[in-house]
Enzyme design. Structure first.
Site, PDB file in Angstrom:
ATOM      1  N   SER A 200       0.979  -1.181  -0.092  1.00 30.43           N
ATOM      2  CA  SER A 200       0.016  -0.103   0.083  1.00 30.43           C
ATOM      3  C   SER A 200       0.836   1.302   0.136  1.00 30.43           C
ATOM      4  CB  SER A 200      -0.899  -0.052   0.999  1.00 30.43           C
ATOM      5  OG  SER A 200      -2.291   0.994   1.040  1.00 30.43           O
ATOM      6  N   ASP A 275      -8.986  -4.735  -5.977  1.00 33.83           N
ATOM      7  CA  ASP A 275      -8.456  -4.185  -4.873  1.00 33.83           C
ATOM      8  C   ASP A 275      -9.401  -2.850  -4.696  1.00 33.83           C
ATOM      9  OD1 ASP A 275      -7.248  -2.447  -2.893  1.00 33.83           O
ATOM     10  OD2 ASP A 275      -5.326  -3.073  -3.629  1.00 33.83           O
ATOM     11  N   HIS A 307      -7.702  -5.763  -1.334  1.00 35.90           N
ATOM     12  CA  HIS A 307      -6.453  -4.852  -0.900  1.00 35.90           C
ATOM     13  C   HIS A 307      -5.479  -5.687  -0.495  1.00 35.90           C
ATOM     14  CE1 HIS A 307      -3.995  -1.399  -0.447  1.00 35.90           C
ATOM     15  NE2 HIS A 307      -4.170  -1.731   0.880  1.00 35.90           N
TER      16      HIS A 307
END
Length: 331
Positions: A200, A275, A307
């Site tokens: 991320s 995601d 995600h």
């Protein structure tokens, strides 16, 4: 690096610490019953749960306590805590997972584990660091793993955190690069074998590290990376970056895309196709740019993952691919 419960008057006087044991305390209060639930852990202590008195801080009842002996056979060694001062005078805290003596005294091939974004603190006196299994695996293989809370990370005050305002992707990587050079100067990190991984925001910084400091970072594993802030969650982005029309330079400099041309090292990109947080459009834009710049890359996709991978087999496959990539290109 620790978190505790304090009590004070409304005027800020008579500050009293209610949790005394060194480590991380997560607390849930019930003022009416004069009690709080204390979930506690440290580098050397697995999580425990107990009920304590708000008035005295003393333990009233133990709810859960995991015996360290239950996992002592796993050879989990807590990292060493370090700190250093940047050229600008900022004190940064880090942690290193050093290989066993059988691998020598260094310098070691080194892998940076990074997140680096707002609202997160990676370096704590917490059990989560001791059970960071990817870091422990790499340590056993002879790697040094480095974790650093760069400027902008949480729980160091508003001045420390606010440096990211309008300027994401800059000072975070600068701090990571400085930390690595500090390790090199200590004879711990091998300057010719440096890798980095993150997910991320950490995936974003992995890309930025490889592309902004290509002479330092040779290998990267970027999971679900943000590539351009114009394509990320509006409320989150504008909280730190303002609107694109108000901060054109910040959005341009904070995008990975203008830096792709500088890539020299090995890059593995990992992304789930559904995601819901960092949409796959980010990786798609990166792939287009990599192709345009004739840059080689490796890619792992999970068609049915969001995600963070959740399925057991996908998690096992992810770890195997990431670890193999780092070991093959750095060892």
């Amino acid at each position: 690096k620790e978190r505790h419960l304090y009590r004070t008057d409304f005027n800020g006087t008579k500050l009293e610490k209610l949790t005394s044991t060194s480590g991380v305390h997560s607390v849930f209060m019930d003022v009416k019953s004069d009690q709080f639930v204390d979930i506690y852990h440290s580098l050397i202590q697995p999580p425990s749960v107990k009920i304590c008195s708000i008035s005295t801080g003393s333990t009233e009842r133990n709810i859960f306590q995991q015996d360290y002996d239950d996992i002592s056979g796993m050879d989990l060694k807590p990292p060493d805590m370090i700190s250093f001062i940047t050229p600008g005078g900022t004190k940064l805290f880090g942690a290193i997972y050093k290989p066993d003596k059988k691998h020598g005294d260094g310098p070691f091939p080194t892998v940076v584990s990074v997140y680096g974004g707002p609202h997160a603190q990676m370096v704590t006196n917490g059990w989560n660091m001791t059970v960071a299994m990817r870091a422990q695996y790499l340590r056993e293989k002879g790697f040094l793993v480095f974790v650093l809370d760069n400027r902008g990370s949480a729980r160091r005050g508003s001045t420390f955190e606010s440096v990211l305002k309008g300027n994401m992707g800059d000072l975070e990587v600068e701090d990571q690069e400085f930390g690595l050079n500090w390790l090199i100067s200590q004879g711990l990190a091998d300057k010719d074998r440096i890798g980095i991984y993150g997910w991320s925001y950490g995936g974003y910084l992995t890309c930025m590290a490889l592309m902004r400091y290509p002479d330092v970072f040779q290998v990267g594993v970027a999971g679900a990376p943000v590539i351009d802030w114009t394509g990320y969650d509006t409320a989150y982005t504008e909280r730190y970056m303002q609107k694109p029309s108000e901060n054109q330079d910040g959005y341009s400099n904070g995008s990975v895309l203008p830096h792709v041309k500088n890539l020299l090292g090995k890059l593995l990109i990992v992304h789930g196709l559904i995601d819901e947080n960092v949409h796959f459009r980010h990786t798609a834009r990166l792939l287009n740019s990599l192709s345009e710049q004739q840059k080689h890359y490796d890619l792992v996709l999970f068609p049915q993952e969001r995600h963070m991978p959740r399925k057991q087999l996908d998690l096992e496959y992810l770890e195997a691919r990431c670890l193999k990539y780092l070991v093959e290109h750095l060892q």
